[in-house]
Design a protein around this motif. Sequence first.
Motif, PDB file in Angstrom:
ATOM      1  N   VAL A  59     -36.465 -87.545 -87.905  1.00 44.24           N
ATOM      2  CA  VAL A  59     -35.186 -87.367 -88.608  1.00 44.24           C
ATOM      3  C   VAL A  59     -35.261 -88.085 -89.949  1.00 44.24           C
ATOM      4  N   GLY A  60     -34.884 -87.388 -91.023  1.00 44.57           N
ATOM      5  CA  GLY A  60     -34.968 -87.949 -92.358  1.00 44.57           C
ATOM      6  C   GLY A  60     -33.616 -88.167 -93.002  1.00 44.57           C
ATOM      7  N   ALA A  61     -33.618 -88.954 -94.074  1.00 44.38           N
ATOM      8  CA  ALA A  61     -32.394 -89.321 -94.789  1.00 44.38           C
ATOM      9  C   ALA A  61     -31.794 -88.126 -95.521  1.00 44.38           C
TER      10      ALA A  61
ATOM     11  N   GLY B  23     -26.024 -74.594 -97.651  1.00 43.02           N
ATOM     12  CA  GLY B  23     -27.412 -74.754 -98.100  1.00 43.02           C
ATOM     13  C   GLY B  23     -27.920 -76.152 -97.855  1.00 43.02           C
ATOM     14  N   GLY B  24     -29.213 -76.343 -98.117  1.00 41.96           N
ATOM     15  CA  GLY B  24     -29.819 -77.656 -97.966  1.00 41.96           C
ATOM     16  C   GLY B  24     -30.427 -77.874 -96.586  1.00 41.96           C
ATOM     17  N   PRO B  25     -31.193 -78.961 -96.437  1.00 43.02           N
ATOM     18  CA  PRO B  25     -31.928 -79.206 -95.200  1.00 43.02           C
ATOM     19  C   PRO B  25     -31.268 -80.167 -94.225  1.00 43.02           C
ATOM     20  N   SER B  26     -30.072 -80.687 -94.551  1.00 41.85           N
ATOM     21  CA  SER B  26     -29.544 -81.833 -93.805  1.00 41.85           C
ATOM     22  C   SER B  26     -28.948 -81.494 -92.442  1.00 41.85           C
ATOM     23  N   ALA B  27     -28.873 -80.218 -92.079  1.00 40.91           N
ATOM     24  CA  ALA B  27     -28.324 -79.851 -90.767  1.00 40.91           C
ATOM     25  C   ALA B  27     -29.403 -79.755 -89.694  1.00 40.91           C
ATOM     26  N   GLY B  28     -30.655 -80.053 -90.049  1.00 37.67           N
ATOM     27  CA  GLY B  28     -31.762 -79.860 -89.125  1.00 37.67           C
ATOM     28  C   GLY B  28     -31.584 -80.528 -87.777  1.00 37.67           C
ATOM     29  N   LEU B  29     -31.186 -81.803 -87.765  1.00 38.52           N
ATOM     30  CA  LEU B  29     -31.010 -82.523 -86.509  1.00 38.52           C
ATOM     31  C   LEU B  29     -29.985 -81.828 -85.613  1.00 38.52           C
TER      32      LEU B  29
ATOM     33  N   GLY C  37     -28.916 -85.087 -90.793  1.00 43.87           N
ATOM     34  CA  GLY C  37     -30.293 -85.543 -90.867  1.00 43.87           C
ATOM     35  C   GLY C  37     -31.246 -84.374 -90.980  1.00 43.87           C
ATOM     36  N   THR C  38     -32.239 -84.511 -91.847  1.00 42.61           N
ATOM     37  CA  THR C  38     -33.287 -83.508 -91.899  1.00 42.61           C
ATOM     38  C   THR C  38     -34.154 -83.643 -90.654  1.00 42.61           C
ATOM     39  N   ILE C  39     -34.956 -82.621 -90.374  1.00 40.78           N
ATOM     40  CA  ILE C  39     -35.821 -82.663 -89.192  1.00 40.78           C
ATOM     41  C   ILE C  39     -37.184 -82.101 -89.563  1.00 40.78           C
TER      42      ILE C  39
END
Length: 348
Positions: free
Chosen positions: A278-280, A239-245, A270-272
Amino acid sequence: MSRRALTLLVSGFLVLVLGILGATAKVPYVVLSPGPTENTIGEIEKKPVIAISGRPTYPTSGALSLVTVAYQGGPSSRIDLLTALRGWIDPSVAVVPEETIFPDTRSQKQVEEENTVEMTNSQDYATAAALTELKISYETLVLVASIQKGKPADGKLKDGDKINTVDGRRVTELKTVSDAVRAHKPGETVTFNVTRGAKTLDVTVPTEAGPDGKAIVGVVMQPKYEFPFDVDINVGDVGGPSAGLMFSLGIIDKLTPGQLTGGKDIAGTGTITPAGQVGAIGGIAQKMVGARKSGASVFLTPAENCDEALQAVPDGLRLVKADNLHNAVLALDALRTGKGEVPACGTG
């Protein structure tokens, strides 16, 4: 009984009591540890993590791995004191207050459900970002996600409405709607053209002053993307958004000739955004440990996380700074060819 024997007996009893207390006393902390990694250009249970149909794809090599953080604890399953103590002495683990992960305003179930939604959204954003980078056109729809009760839009707009225009201006992104509403003075009306089921209709909505004094109607929107081909992402229970990059890079690698990695084992996080920013993320230290344990030698790091990452980078892991998708692609090109600049954390 001798004094020595009595001392040993008392000491043993105290150790036993402390052991029992440590194993049974529950504490409001959460243990964060390195979680599994998944190669976005690989497979999970013989199924591709990224499956693309309706568009030519190309062979890949190496790895573009997403990284995760595992956690123990939470309001419904608190850890014991011994588990917390073990975490405090393990440099690869973080022990954080429970409210850091599970705020008092949301239950553990709600947080987990939000993580699932964020993962789904990150897959859409990653696809949009990849297609934007490759200059492949797609359509962005803006839908009404929910209406704030008692606000002007309540009873006028409905969940699921597709917003076509606002005051005659074609809607192509969320900002188009918010800008059009805020251009009005509170009390003025806004005209929405929406598609509701099989009907298209105009809906006039009054505005009121928001907390900042600007006009609002009380609608929560969400984007929906219509891509020219299917991109299906399968990551199992993550879960979560951090795999976007890493999703974006995996999609680009599959849609372009040659190997983006040059055969290297690369991990990152990184979020995308759909525009490719790219976000923290959180848990950078644990994610780097997981990446190194999985065999990665290069770690794509959000620019905003660089300072923190430099304090905990494992031996043998090269940090490459990623502020947007385009620069991440250029960095991988430079790594593969040996030509060009590879941006590093701690520079520029």
